[in-house]
Design a protein around this motif. Structure first.
Motif, PDB file in Angstrom:
ATOM      1  N   VAL A  81       0.837  -1.205   0.000  1.00  0.00           N
ATOM      2  CA  VAL A  81       0.000   0.000   0.000  1.00  0.00           C
ATOM      3  C   VAL A  81       0.872   1.254   0.000  1.00  0.00           C
ATOM      4  N   ILE A  82       0.413   2.282  -0.709  1.00  0.00           N
ATOM      5  CA  ILE A  82       0.966   3.633  -0.606  1.00  0.00           C
ATOM      6  C   ILE A  82      -0.091   4.538   0.014  1.00  0.00           C
ATOM      7  N   ASP A  83       0.305   5.276   1.025  1.00  0.00           N
ATOM      8  CA  ASP A  83      -0.533   6.344   1.572  1.00  0.00           C
ATOM      9  C   ASP A  83       0.018   7.653   1.025  1.00  0.00           C
ATOM     10  N   PHE A  84      -0.661   8.207   0.024  1.00  0.00           N
ATOM     11  CA  PHE A  84      -0.179   9.403  -0.668  1.00  0.00           C
ATOM     12  C   PHE A  84      -0.594  10.648   0.106  1.00  0.00           C
ATOM     13  N   ALA A  85       0.343  11.604   0.261  1.00  0.00           N
ATOM     14  CA  ALA A  85       0.098  12.831   1.042  1.00  0.00           C
ATOM     15  C   ALA A  85      -0.336  12.446   2.447  1.00  0.00           C
ATOM     16  N   SER A  86       0.536  11.745   3.155  1.00  0.00           N
ATOM     17  CA  SER A  86       0.158  11.038   4.377  1.00  0.00           C
ATOM     18  C   SER A  86      -0.116  11.943   5.568  1.00  0.00           C
ATOM     19  N   GLY A  87       0.490  13.140   5.615  1.00  0.00           N
ATOM     20  CA  GLY A  87       0.245  14.024   6.751  1.00  0.00           C
ATOM     21  C   GLY A  87       0.641  13.367   8.059  1.00  0.00           C
ATOM     22  N   SER A  88      -0.318  13.200   8.958  1.00  0.00           N
ATOM     23  CA  SER A  88      -0.060  12.591  10.262  1.00  0.00           C
ATOM     24  C   SER A  88       0.222  11.107  10.176  1.00  0.00           C
ATOM     25  N   ALA A 101       0.274  -5.754   4.006  1.00  0.00           N
ATOM     26  CA  ALA A 101       1.591  -6.390   4.050  1.00  0.00           C
ATOM     27  C   ALA A 101       2.664  -5.373   4.404  1.00  0.00           C
ATOM     28  N   ASP A 102       2.606  -4.221   3.775  1.00  0.00           N
ATOM     29  CA  ASP A 102       3.477  -3.106   4.124  1.00  0.00           C
ATOM     30  C   ASP A 102       2.876  -1.831   3.562  1.00  0.00           C
ATOM     31  N   VAL A 103       3.273  -0.702   4.136  1.00  0.00           N
ATOM     32  CA  VAL A 103       2.752   0.600   3.732  1.00  0.00           C
ATOM     33  C   VAL A 103       3.902   1.577   3.575  1.00  0.00           C
ATOM     34  N   LEU A 104       3.912   2.277   2.457  1.00  0.00           N
ATOM     35  CA  LEU A 104       4.820   3.400   2.258  1.00  0.00           C
ATOM     36  C   LEU A 104       4.002   4.676   2.372  1.00  0.00           C
ATOM     37  N   ALA A 105       4.286   5.470   3.392  1.00  0.00           N
ATOM     38  CA  ALA A 105       3.650   6.779   3.538  1.00  0.00           C
ATOM     39  C   ALA A 105       4.517   7.799   2.806  1.00  0.00           C
ATOM     40  N   ALA A 106       3.884   8.612   1.972  1.00  0.00           N
ATOM     41  CA  ALA A 106       4.620   9.580   1.158  1.00  0.00           C
ATOM     42  C   ALA A 106       4.081  10.976   1.401  1.00  0.00           C
ATOM     43  N   ASP A 107       4.991  11.907   1.669  1.00  0.00           N
ATOM     44  CA  ASP A 107       4.609  13.311   1.840  1.00  0.00           C
ATOM     45  C   ASP A 107       5.852  14.162   1.636  1.00  0.00           C
ATOM     46  N   VAL A 108       5.712  15.273   0.934  1.00  0.00           N
ATOM     47  CA  VAL A 108       6.876  16.103   0.630  1.00  0.00           C
ATOM     48  C   VAL A 108       7.372  16.884   1.846  1.00  0.00           C
ATOM     49  N   ASP A 109       6.581  16.953   2.907  1.00  0.00           N
ATOM     50  CA  ASP A 109       6.998  17.638   4.133  1.00  0.00           C
ATOM     51  C   ASP A 109       7.763  16.646   4.997  1.00  0.00           C
ATOM     52  N   PHE A 129       8.574   5.516   5.099  1.00  0.00           N
ATOM     53  CA  PHE A 129       8.240   6.897   4.731  1.00  0.00           C
ATOM     54  C   PHE A 129       9.191   7.400   3.659  1.00  0.00           C
ATOM     55  N   THR A 130       8.660   8.205   2.749  1.00  0.00           N
ATOM     56  CA  THR A 130       9.492   8.932   1.794  1.00  0.00           C
ATOM     57  C   THR A 130       8.991  10.359   1.675  1.00  0.00           C
ATOM     58  N   ASP A 131       9.938  11.318   1.569  1.00  0.00           N
ATOM     59  CA  ASP A 131       9.544  12.703   1.304  1.00  0.00           C
ATOM     60  C   ASP A 131       9.794  13.072  -0.160  1.00  0.00           C
ATOM     61  N   ALA A 132      10.061  12.065  -0.994  1.00  0.00           N
ATOM     62  CA  ALA A 132      10.160  12.305  -2.433  1.00  0.00           C
ATOM     63  C   ALA A 132       8.780  12.632  -2.994  1.00  0.00           C
ATOM     64  N   ASP A 133       8.729  13.471  -4.012  1.00  0.00           N
ATOM     65  CA  ASP A 133       7.472  13.804  -4.669  1.00  0.00           C
ATOM     66  C   ASP A 133       7.143  12.688  -5.663  1.00  0.00           C
ATOM     67  N   LEU A 134       6.224  11.830  -5.303  1.00  0.00           N
ATOM     68  CA  LEU A 134       5.887  10.681  -6.151  1.00  0.00           C
ATOM     69  C   LEU A 134       5.314  11.105  -7.493  1.00  0.00           C
ATOM     70  N   LEU A 135       4.812  12.331  -7.575  1.00  0.00           N
ATOM     71  CA  LEU A 135       4.226  12.804  -8.832  1.00  0.00           C
ATOM     72  C   LEU A 135       5.282  13.048  -9.903  1.00  0.00           C
ATOM     73  N   ASP A 136       6.538  13.054  -9.521  1.00  0.00           N
ATOM     74  CA  ASP A 136       7.610  13.290 -10.493  1.00  0.00           C
ATOM     75  C   ASP A 136       7.961  12.038 -11.297  1.00  0.00           C
ATOM     76  N   ALA A 137       7.351  10.914 -10.975  1.00  0.00           N
ATOM     77  CA  ALA A 137       7.637   9.662 -11.675  1.00  0.00           C
ATOM     78  C   ALA A 137       6.336   8.879 -11.823  1.00  0.00           C
ATOM     79  N   PRO A 138       6.298   7.890 -12.694  1.00  0.00           N
ATOM     80  CA  PRO A 138       5.091   7.053 -12.795  1.00  0.00           C
ATOM     81  C   PRO A 138       4.806   6.361 -11.465  1.00  0.00           C
TER      82      PRO A 138
END
Length: 222
Positions: A81-88, A101-109, A129-138
């Motif tokens: 799972v990806i939680d896009f713009a995860s915030g809290s 199974a696993d979750v990647l939380a993504a937020d640019v902050d 967690f990643t602070d990379a902007d996922l919108l920059d890639a497919p």
């Protein structure tokens, strides 16, 4: 750039553990008022004009999406799972609680990473967690489910996100969106899965209870 340990300390000093009203099973480090913590964040980063500290609040769209995932664990159980713009991290944590199974939380902050770590610890789960902007890639090919709460509050961003999520859906991922009627949310072409009356606060919204829905991007229709 504030180091990770300093971010954790800042969050612990300026929030308190609370149970979001629509997901009382979860506990999060949240602020009570938006203006003071917004100003303190700007001061800590020595930068004026920052966006609101989304990580410090349980927004209506995120609460609704977390509620849906907790009530329908089959949506994420055993899946990546990806939680896009995860915030809290409320949605990511709900997904882990529901058996993902696993979750990647993504937020640019990057503050969201510290908030996620603290909130995940408080709920006995772990999320990447990643602070990379996922919108920059497919969209990542491995993602089986993408969850996105409160993403349509700004027109240019909403258009980019919806297009990116559409690409993920076309690649076979399940896409679920939580939205409380934001101005730039698309009104057509989605399937409503659930609707909730989500308690919120005048600090964040224009009313104390927001009608908030969870939507799915449908399969591409010929």
């Amino acid at each position: 750039m504030i180091p990770p340990q300093a971010r954790r300390a800042f969050i612990l000093e300026n929030t308190r553990l609370q149970r979001p009203p629509h997901t009382p099973e979860l506990v999060l480090h949240l602020a009570d008022e938006i203006t003071p913590i917004w100003r303190m964040t700007e001061e800590a980063l020595a930068e004026i004009g920052l966006p609101p500290p989304f990580w410090a609040f349980a927004w209506a769209g995120g609460q609704a999406l977390a509620r849906y995932v907790l009530d329908h664990p089959e949506a994420v159980a055993g899946k990546r799972v990806i939680d896009f713009a995860s915030g809290s991290g409320i949605v990511a944590i709900a997904a882990m609680k529901a058996g993902a199974a696993d979750v990647l939380a993504a937020d640019v902050d990057p503050f969201c990473g510290a908030a996620l770590d603290l909130n995940a610890e408080a709920n006995g789960v772990a999320c990447a967690f990643t602070d990379a902007d996922l919108l920059d890639a497919p969209p990542p090919a491995w993602a089986q489910v993408i969850l996105a709460g409160d993403i349509c509050y700004e027109k240019p961003l909403a258009a980019r996100v919806i297009a990116w999520l559409g690409e993920a859906r076309a690649n076979g991922a399940t896409v679920l969106i939580g939205d409380p009627g934001r101005s730039y949310f698309p009104r057509e072409g989605l399937d409503k899965l659930a609707e909730y009356q989500v308690p919120t606060t005048r600090e964040l919204e224009d009313m104390e209870v927001k009608k908030t829905a969870v939507w799915a991007l449908p399969e591409a229709r010929p």
